[in-house]
Design a protein around this motif. Structure first.
Motif, PDB file in Angstrom:
ATOM      1  N   UNK A   3       0.826  -1.210   0.000  1.00 21.40           N
ATOM      2  CA  UNK A   3       0.000   0.000   0.000  1.00 21.40           C
ATOM      3  C   UNK A   3       0.860   1.260   0.000  1.00 21.40           C
ATOM      4  N   UNK A   4       1.933   1.223   0.760  1.00 20.35           N
ATOM      5  CA  UNK A   4       2.843   2.379   0.770  1.00 20.35           C
ATOM      6  C   UNK A   4       3.481   2.561  -0.602  1.00 20.35           C
ATOM      7  N   UNK A   5       3.833   1.459  -1.241  1.00 17.44           N
ATOM      8  CA  UNK A   5       4.405   1.523  -2.574  1.00 17.44           C
ATOM      9  C   UNK A   5       3.400   2.081  -3.572  1.00 17.44           C
ATOM     10  N   UNK A   6       2.134   1.727  -3.409  1.00 23.15           N
ATOM     11  CA  UNK A   6       1.091   2.266  -4.289  1.00 23.15           C
ATOM     12  C   UNK A   6       0.947   3.774  -4.092  1.00 23.15           C
ATOM     13  N   UNK A   7       0.995   4.232  -2.851  1.00 24.79           N
ATOM     14  CA  UNK A   7       0.926   5.669  -2.579  1.00 24.79           C
ATOM     15  C   UNK A   7       2.074   6.420  -3.250  1.00 24.79           C
ATOM     16  N   UNK A   8       3.267   5.930  -3.053  1.00 27.92           N
ATOM     17  CA  UNK A   8       4.440   6.590  -3.613  1.00 27.92           C
ATOM     18  C   UNK A   8       4.393   6.530  -5.141  1.00 27.92           C
ATOM     19  N   UNK A   9       3.969   5.401  -5.681  1.00 28.39           N
ATOM     20  CA  UNK A   9       3.844   5.281  -7.135  1.00 28.39           C
ATOM     21  C   UNK A   9       2.856   6.271  -7.708  1.00 28.39           C
ATOM     22  N   UNK A  10       1.734   6.460  -7.024  1.00 29.35           N
ATOM     23  CA  UNK A  10       0.732   7.417  -7.483  1.00 29.35           C
ATOM     24  C   UNK A  10       1.268   8.854  -7.427  1.00 29.35           C
TER      25      UNK A  10
END
Length: 119
Positions: A43-50
């Motif tokens: 989820x943190x990776x998704x946030x940073x990716x976005x």
């Protein structure tokens, strides 16, 4: 780390100018000091990716302009749709021969789904 920075001052300045600039913009100008979803690395990776996708899109808009990007994406879509059309024709022409000679039923179903997923 301080010893390496002092020994390679020019390299560190170049790194600051190239690599760390996006992080500074995102943190200081956009206000993203922390990650909102802290329930796991995915989820943190998704946030940073976005966040970085938004940064890159904004950068593209600033560099080439919105109209040029729209034209490029239209041309790209036309190119992919032409490739998909050719693959569909290839598949419809050779499907019976491919099924008999090369593929099992499971492999043929995968092949069909991968070709027709380009829309």
């Amino acid at each position: 780390n301080k010893i390496r920075v002092d020994a390679n001052r020019d390299v560190y300045r170049k790194r600051q100018a190239i690599v760390e600039h996006p992080y500074g913009v995102i943190k200081r100008q956009w206000g993203f000091y922390y990650i909102m979803t802290k329930k796991g690395i995915n989820r943190a990776s998704a946030d940073v990716g976005l966040i970085f996708t938004a940064y890159n899109l904004r950068r593209i808009f600033n560099l080439i302009g919105q109209n040029e990007l729209k034209e490029f994406l239209k041309e790209l879509h036309l190119s992919f749709s032409k490739v998909a059309t050719h693959l569909k024709l290839f598949y419809s022409f050779f499907s019976s021969h491919i099924q008999i000679i090369f593929f099992s039923k499971t492999q043929l179903n995968w092949f069909k789904s991968s070709i027709f997923s380009f829309k």
